[in-house]
Motif scaffolding. Structure first.
Motif, mmCIF file in Angstrom:
data_model
loop_
_atom_site.group_PDB
_atom_site.id
_atom_site.type_symbol
_atom_site.label_atom_id
_atom_site.label_comp_id
_atom_site.label_asym_id
_atom_site.label_seq_id
_atom_site.Cartn_x
_atom_site.Cartn_y
_atom_site.Cartn_z
ATOM 1 N N LEU A 95 0.823 -1.201 0.000
ATOM 2 C CA LEU A 95 0.000 0.000 0.000
ATOM 3 C C LEU A 95 0.864 1.261 0.000
ATOM 4 N N ARG A 98 2.106 1.711 -3.521
ATOM 5 C CA ARG A 98 1.086 2.071 -4.513
ATOM 6 C C ARG A 98 0.570 3.478 -4.285
ATOM 7 N N MET A 122 -13.183 6.399 -5.062
ATOM 8 C CA MET A 122 -13.170 5.053 -4.482
ATOM 9 C C MET A 122 -11.921 4.730 -3.661
ATOM 10 N N ALA A 123 -10.765 4.828 -4.289
ATOM 11 C CA ALA A 123 -9.555 4.375 -3.598
ATOM 12 C C ALA A 123 -9.250 5.214 -2.347
ATOM 13 N N GLN A 126 -12.046 3.974 0.139
ATOM 14 C CA GLN A 126 -12.082 2.559 0.498
ATOM 15 C C GLN A 126 -10.717 2.029 0.927
ATOM 16 N N VAL A 127 -9.657 2.559 0.354
ATOM 17 C CA VAL A 127 -8.327 2.039 0.685
ATOM 18 C C VAL A 127 -7.654 2.893 1.762
ATOM 19 N N LYS A 129 -9.194 5.147 3.579
ATOM 20 C CA LYS A 129 -10.181 5.460 4.625
ATOM 21 C C LYS A 129 -10.235 6.955 4.933
ATOM 22 N N ARG A 171 -8.263 9.857 -11.314
ATOM 23 C CA ARG A 171 -8.402 8.792 -10.318
ATOM 24 C C ARG A 171 -7.055 8.467 -9.683
ATOM 25 N N SER A 172 -6.048 8.449 -10.530
ATOM 26 C CA SER A 172 -4.703 8.164 -10.038
ATOM 27 C C SER A 172 -4.184 9.302 -9.157
ATOM 28 N N MET A 175 -4.926 9.791 -5.286
ATOM 29 C CA MET A 175 -4.130 9.120 -4.248
ATOM 30 C C MET A 175 -2.910 9.958 -3.859
#
Ligand SMILES: Nc1ncnc2c1ncn2[C@@H]1O[C@H](COP(=O)(O)OP(=O)(O)OP(=O)(O)O)[C@@H](O)[C@H]1O
Ligand SMILES: [Mg+2]
Lengths: 262, 248
Positions: A95, A98, A122-123, A126-127, A129, A171-172, A175
């Motif tokens: 994680l 990424r 989403m990420a 969901q990832v 939090k 989307r990328s 993060m």
């Protein structure tokens, strides 16, 4: 927010790394699929804020190289470090890696069951939090940044290729990666929409995002790249700053390749 | 109401068509209970069998060889044996191994009742098919989509829950529909271990009232209604899940 402390912890693990060292350090990487050696000793560094372009014939291992950097593909030998974190080690904090490395694919690979805005949210939710409202706010800004305001509620199936690809980039970016990998992100697009995606990438590069691009867009590479790499059958045959690289290729294979596509 | 009861009483006297389940309050309550029990049994087994399908399909993709083998063994066993034999096996073979406990009236009884065994055996029976159905759906999810999730930091479980399963579900809904319809029909097997579902109750009623043809006809229509309802709900669900530009 729990995520920020996670991030701090993840950074802390690579405390020896400082931004003046290569953000991506690739050393003598070998990779085979069965009997076929795809990468045959790749070595190079990418500095923070650099934009590097990798070109080369089909099958020369460009995608494989990018996919090794974010551990989608394991390597056989050698070493890859991202911000000092060794990518290929048994107890890799996947994680943490990424989060540092964003990737955009040739086929966009958006999640077809979610809207554009949801794809971006989403990420982080969901990832990582992260707080949903904060993420939604950020996702809206990112959509605007890739010039898709108003498309929040569109499903990927309702967007053109170029629009989908820009959602994928957003989307990328959601993060907050430090390095972006682009694998032939305009190859699957209609000619009319190629430029809108290239424009987005160019803006990112100008903002100082570290970018590694595999591309067939030579004109674009010449403009944005700080450094060009030419791969042939799993090795880097030639590299250099774009002016020199394009004007004055030294290796016969580079000459032949450039001669074919320019 | 009273008039309807009277009409069915008259129908019996005039034509011999004896629907005690309408005019006789005792039979009527028995049949309502049976109907409710069938719905209850169906819904509970439906839920469990879908969970078994989802979990089983996840375990089937496990990197551990023995986990995969175990799941495949389960599927083979339950797909290749008659559900009635499975139910008897659960109730009589496994049931006899279960410890007994004292109930509220001080009588020793098995900790798992015939209800429990019916639910278990029917859920595992339908679940074995559901695992295969979900797997076929999972196989239809492009590898590249999974890879995109991984590149965003999703771990294997998160990828399954948030990306693979929602997409797989859309692909396998028609097959899932079929299997769930089958499950509702198969709940009649619980009759064999005296679970008072519709068929069992009908049998009791026709033993008392000697109206076998009437009860059989009633059963047939009751199941047409139940299955029809299920199909309607599932089709509605299928439509609401349809995505622009994805799947057929
Ligand atoms: N998972 C895999 N299993 C087996 N072989 C693979 C796998 N991935 C890639 N290869 C092979 O490795 C070689 C290099 O593939 P790669 O995708 O890295 O090339 P590329 O330089 O990106 O080519 P292109 O320009 O066509 O995208 C190809 O011959 C490909 O068939
Ligand atoms: Mg490629």
């Amino acid at each position: 927010m729990p995520s920020s402390s996670n991030a701090a912890a993840a950074r802390h693990a690579d405390a020896n790394w400082t931004p003046d060292q290569p953000i991506v350090a690739i050393r003598n990487v070998h990779k085979s699929f069965g009997d076929f050696e795809v990468l045959r000793g790749i070595t190079f560094d990418v500095m923070k804020g650099d934009v590097i372009c990798i070109i080369g014939a089909s099958g020369s291992g460009k995608s494989t190289l990018l996919r090794c950097i974010n551990a989608l593909v394991p390597i056989d030998s050698g070493s890859i470090k991202v911000e000092g974190q060794e990518v290929h080690q048994p107890n890799l904090n996947t994680l943490a890696l990424r989060k540092k490395v964003g990737m955009v694919f040739q086929q966009f690979n958006l999640f077809p069951h979610k809207t554009a805005l949801q794809n971006i949210m989403m990420a982080p939710v969901q990832v990582l939090k992260q707080d949903k409202d904060a993420v939604r706010e950020r996702a809206r800004r990112l959509l605007a940044k890739v010039r898709l305001e108003g498309k929040e509620d569109a499903y990927p199936g309702e967007l053109s290729g170029g629009q989908q690809q820009r959602v994928a980039i957003a989307r990328s970016l959601a993060m907050n990666p430090d390095v972006m990998l682009f694998d032939e992100v305009t190859s699957a697009l209609d000619p009319e929409t190629v430029n809108e995606v290239l424009l987005t990438i160019r803006e990112l590069a100008e903002e100082g995002m570290t970018c590694m691009l595999v591309t067939h867009e030579m004109g674009f590479a010449r403009e944005v790249a700080d450094h060009m790499y030419f791969t042939d059958r799993g090795i880097i045959v030639e590299h250099g700053p774009p002016q020199e690289f394009f004007a004055n290729p030294k290796d016969e294979r580079t000459k032949a390749f450039l001669g074919q596509i320019l | 109401m009273q008039e309807i009861y009277e009409w069915f009483r008259w129908l019996n006297e005039a034509t011999g068509i004896n629907l005690t389940i309408v005019y006789d309050s005792y039979d009527r309550e028995r049949m309502i209970d049976g109907f409710v029990n069938t719905i209850y049994l169906s819904l509970v087994c439906l839920g469990f069998s879908v969970i078994i399908g989802i979990v089983g399909a996840w375990l089937q993709g496990s990197p551990l060889k023995w986990t995969r083998r175990l799941v495949n063994g389960y599927i083979q066993l339950f797909r290749n044996t008659p559900p009635l034999v499975q139910m008897y096996f659960f109730f009589f073979a496994l049931g006899s191994l279960m410890p007994r406990v004292e109930n509220e009236w001080g009588i020793m009884e098995p900790i798992l009742s015939n209800w429990h065994w019916a639910i278990l055996s029917l859920s595992f029976f339908a679940g074995s098919f559901n695992v295969e159905i979900f797997r076929s759906g999972i196989e239809a999810v492009p590898k590249a989509t999974v890879e995109a999730a991984e590149a965003l930091g999703y771990n294997r479980l998160q990828t399954y829950v948030y990306v693979v399963l929602p997409l797989a579900l859309r692909v396998c809904l028609p097959a899932l529909n079929n299997n769930l319809v089958n499950l509702v029909k198969t709940t009649t097997l619980a009759y064999a271990i005296a679970v008072p579902e519709m068929l069992y109750v009908a049998n009791q009623i026709w033993s008392d009232s000697l109206n076998v043809p009437e009860m059989m006809t009633f059963l047939l229509f009751a199941y047409v209604l139940l299955v029809g309802l299920l199909v309607m709900v599932m089709n509605k669900w299928e439509r609401s899940m349809r995505l622009p530009g994805f799947g057929a």
